[in-house]
Each structure stands twice: as C-alpha cells, then as structure tokens.
Motif scaffolding. Structure first.
Motif, PDB file in Angstrom:
ATOM      1  N   MET A   1       0.848  -1.177   0.000  1.00 13.20           N
ATOM      2  CA  MET A   1       0.000   0.000   0.000  1.00 13.20           C
ATOM      3  C   MET A   1       0.896   1.243   0.000  1.00 13.20           C
ATOM      4  N   MET A   2       0.684   2.112  -0.972  1.00 13.93           N
ATOM      5  CA  MET A   2       1.471   3.337  -1.043  1.00 13.93           C
ATOM      6  C   MET A   2       0.788   4.438  -0.250  1.00 13.93           C
ATOM      7  N   ASP A   3       1.578   5.155   0.491  1.00  8.91           N
ATOM      8  CA  ASP A   3       1.092   6.268   1.288  1.00  8.91           C
ATOM      9  C   ASP A   3       0.793   7.452   0.365  1.00  8.91           C
ATOM     10  N   LYS A   4      -0.196   8.261   0.745  1.00 10.03           N
ATOM     11  CA  LYS A   4      -0.559   9.414  -0.098  1.00 10.03           C
ATOM     12  C   LYS A   4       0.586  10.414  -0.192  1.00 10.03           C
ATOM     13  N   ASP A   5       1.451  10.476   0.836  1.00 11.32           N
ATOM     14  CA  ASP A   5       2.605  11.374   0.767  1.00 11.32           C
ATOM     15  C   ASP A   5       3.589  10.908  -0.300  1.00 11.32           C
ATOM     16  N   ARG A   6       3.728   9.604  -0.479  1.00  8.93           N
ATOM     17  CA  ARG A   6       4.626   9.092  -1.516  1.00  8.93           C
ATOM     18  C   ARG A   6       4.099   9.463  -2.897  1.00  8.93           C
ATOM     19  N   ILE A   7       2.796   9.333  -3.087  1.00  4.72           N
ATOM     20  CA  ILE A   7       2.186   9.647  -4.384  1.00  4.72           C
ATOM     21  C   ILE A   7       2.301  11.144  -4.676  1.00  4.72           C
ATOM     22  N   ALA A   8       1.930  11.957  -3.690  1.00  8.01           N
ATOM     23  CA  ALA A   8       1.996  13.411  -3.877  1.00  8.01           C
ATOM     24  C   ALA A   8       3.448  13.856  -4.062  1.00  8.01           C
ATOM     25  N   GLY A   9       4.369  13.250  -3.313  1.00 11.00           N
ATOM     26  CA  GLY A   9       5.774  13.605  -3.449  1.00 11.00           C
ATOM     27  C   GLY A   9       6.321  13.263  -4.823  1.00 11.00           C
ATOM     28  N   ALA A  37      13.067  23.746  -6.712  1.00  8.70           N
ATOM     29  CA  ALA A  37      12.486  23.789  -5.367  1.00  8.70           C
ATOM     30  C   ALA A  37      11.320  22.804  -5.259  1.00  8.70           C
ATOM     31  N   ARG A  38      10.468  22.785  -6.272  1.00  8.63           N
ATOM     32  CA  ARG A  38       9.333  21.858  -6.263  1.00  8.63           C
ATOM     33  C   ARG A  38       9.822  20.409  -6.307  1.00  8.63           C
ATOM     34  N   GLU A  39      10.869  20.163  -7.090  1.00  4.38           N
ATOM     35  CA  GLU A  39      11.438  18.819  -7.189  1.00  4.38           C
ATOM     36  C   GLU A  39      11.984  18.364  -5.825  1.00  4.38           C
ATOM     37  N   ALA A  40      12.689  19.254  -5.136  1.00  4.17           N
ATOM     38  CA  ALA A  40      13.239  18.918  -3.816  1.00  4.17           C
ATOM     39  C   ALA A  40      12.123  18.668  -2.807  1.00  4.17           C
ATOM     40  N   ALA A  41      11.088  19.508  -2.828  1.00  2.00           N
ATOM     41  CA  ALA A  41       9.957  19.315  -1.907  1.00  2.00           C
ATOM     42  C   ALA A  41       9.270  17.978  -2.172  1.00  2.00           C
ATOM     43  N   GLY A  42       9.141  17.635  -3.439  1.00  2.00           N
ATOM     44  CA  GLY A  42       8.526  16.352  -3.787  1.00  2.00           C
ATOM     45  C   GLY A  42       9.365  15.185  -3.324  1.00  2.00           C
ATOM     46  N   ALA A  43      10.675  15.295  -3.462  1.00  2.00           N
ATOM     47  CA  ALA A  43      11.557  14.214  -3.020  1.00  2.00           C
ATOM     48  C   ALA A  43      11.468  14.027  -1.502  1.00  2.00           C
ATOM     49  N   VAL A  44      11.427  15.134  -0.758  1.00  2.00           N
ATOM     50  CA  VAL A  44      11.315  15.051   0.702  1.00  2.00           C
ATOM     51  C   VAL A  44       9.985  14.427   1.099  1.00  2.00           C
ATOM     52  N   GLN A  45       8.901  14.849   0.462  1.00  2.00           N
ATOM     53  CA  GLN A  45       7.580  14.295   0.789  1.00  2.00           C
ATOM     54  C   GLN A  45       7.523  12.808   0.441  1.00  2.00           C
ATOM     55  N   ASN A  46       8.140  12.423  -0.656  1.00  2.00           N
ATOM     56  CA  ASN A  46       8.180  11.016  -1.053  1.00  2.00           C
ATOM     57  C   ASN A  46       8.946  10.199  -0.012  1.00  2.00           C
ATOM     58  N   LEU A  47      10.085  10.705   0.448  1.00  2.00           N
ATOM     59  CA  LEU A  47      10.852  10.000   1.479  1.00  2.00           C
ATOM     60  C   LEU A  47      10.067   9.886   2.784  1.00  2.00           C
ATOM     61  N   TYR A  48       9.337  10.939   3.131  1.00  2.00           N
ATOM     62  CA  TYR A  48       8.503  10.901   4.329  1.00  2.00           C
ATOM     63  C   TYR A  48       7.446   9.808   4.200  1.00  2.00           C
ATOM     64  N   GLY A  49       6.820   9.725   3.041  1.00  2.00           N
ATOM     65  CA  GLY A  49       5.826   8.672   2.807  1.00  2.00           C
ATOM     66  C   GLY A  49       6.449   7.289   2.865  1.00  2.00           C
ATOM     67  N   GLN A  50       7.663   7.150   2.337  1.00  2.00           N
ATOM     68  CA  GLN A  50       8.349   5.852   2.399  1.00  2.00           C
ATOM     69  C   GLN A  50       8.641   5.466   3.842  1.00  2.00           C
ATOM     70  N   ALA A  51       9.038   6.439   4.649  1.00  2.00           N
ATOM     71  CA  ALA A  51       9.319   6.152   6.056  1.00  2.00           C
ATOM     72  C   ALA A  51       8.047   5.720   6.779  1.00  2.00           C
ATOM     73  N   LYS A  52       6.920   6.407   6.498  1.00  2.00           N
ATOM     74  CA  LYS A  52       5.658   6.022   7.119  1.00  2.00           C
ATOM     75  C   LYS A  52       5.252   4.617   6.698  1.00  2.00           C
ATOM     76  N   ASP A  53       5.435   4.287   5.416  1.00  2.16           N
ATOM     77  CA  ASP A  53       5.126   2.943   4.934  1.00  2.16           C
ATOM     78  C   ASP A  53       6.009   1.906   5.615  1.00  2.16           C
ATOM     79  N   ALA A  54       7.281   2.237   5.787  1.00  7.69           N
ATOM     80  CA  ALA A  54       8.212   1.291   6.403  1.00  7.69           C
ATOM     81  C   ALA A  54       7.827   1.022   7.847  1.00  7.69           C
ATOM     82  N   VAL A  55       7.453   2.059   8.571  1.00  3.93           N
ATOM     83  CA  VAL A  55       7.041   1.876   9.963  1.00  3.93           C
ATOM     84  C   VAL A  55       5.764   1.046  10.028  1.00  3.93           C
ATOM     85  N   SER A  56       4.825   1.335   9.152  1.00  9.64           N
ATOM     86  CA  SER A  56       3.575   0.571   9.120  1.00  9.64           C
ATOM     87  C   SER A  56       3.840  -0.897   8.805  1.00  9.64           C
TER      88      SER A  56
END
Length: 125
Positions: A1-9, A37-56
């Motif tokens: 299951m992909m987190d919405k932060d990963r998709i948005a990122g 700047a948008r690319e960097a923000a997306g990469a950070v949000q994607n990593l955040y979503g990956q971390a949430k998925d990993a914890v889950s």
C-alpha cells in the motif's frame, strides 16, 4: 500500500523536473529555480511517505510475528533470529526507525532523575 505522501511527493518531483526542463529551454532562471524547489519538496515528501510505509510494514510484521510466536512457541525460538534478520534485510529503513525509537525511549528512561519523596518539614524546638 502506497502512502498518499509518496504519491503526492512523486507527483511534485515530476512536476518540478518538468518545470526545470521548461526553464532550461526558455532560459528563465526563475522557472528553473522554482522547478528545482518543487522537485526537492517532492523528493522530501516522497521520502517521508516511504518512512511512514516502512514503519507501518514493520509494525504489521511485528504483530504477525508475535501471533506466530505464540502459536508455534518451540519453532519460533529457533527461527526467531533468522526471521528478525530477514525482516531487517527486507526493510532496513523501518528497522532503523524502530531501533532508533527504542533507543530514544531507553535514553529518556535512563537519563531522567529519580523521583524523590516530598520533603517533610520537622519542627525542632
């Protein structure tokens, strides 16, 4: 299951790259900078979503492992080390986050000053 932060990122990352390419083609420095700047923000949000998925995933794996351990107590003790090693190999980020959380909690418990009973006042007179 992909987190919405990963998709948005991932979407922001892609949009930022596209905006950067347009800025490069037109020579517009502002568009290039906004794209990066948008690319960097997306990469950070994607990593955040990956971390949430990993914890889950790690939490689900721990719950399933506990249920299996209870059902197969004898077999689980022998295979426990292998199962933990495999889980860490499959999901190193989740294992790192869980280990860090446990270490942080232990550090808080060990560095907290001991509770002292309230001081009792005595009258010497």
């Amino acid at each position: 299951m992909m987190d919405k932060d990963r998709i948005a990122g991932a979407a922001k990352d892609f949009a930022g790259k596209a905006e950067g390419v347009v800025g490069n083609m037109t020579g517009d420095a502002k568009t290039q900078a906004e794209g990066r700047a948008r690319e960097a923000a997306g990469a950070v949000q994607n990593l955040y979503g990956q971390a949430k998925d990993a914890v889950s995933d790690a939490t689900d794996a721990a719950v399933n492992y506990a249920k299996d351990a209870y059902d197969n107590r004898g077999d689980t003790i022998r295979g426990g080390r292998k199962a933990v090693a495999q889980t860490v190999q499959e999901n190193p980020l989740g294992a790192l986050l869980i280990a860090g959380g446990i270490g942080f909690a232990l550090a808080l418990m060990m560095t907290r000053p001991p509770r002292r009973p309230p001081q009792r006042w005595r009258y010497y007179g």
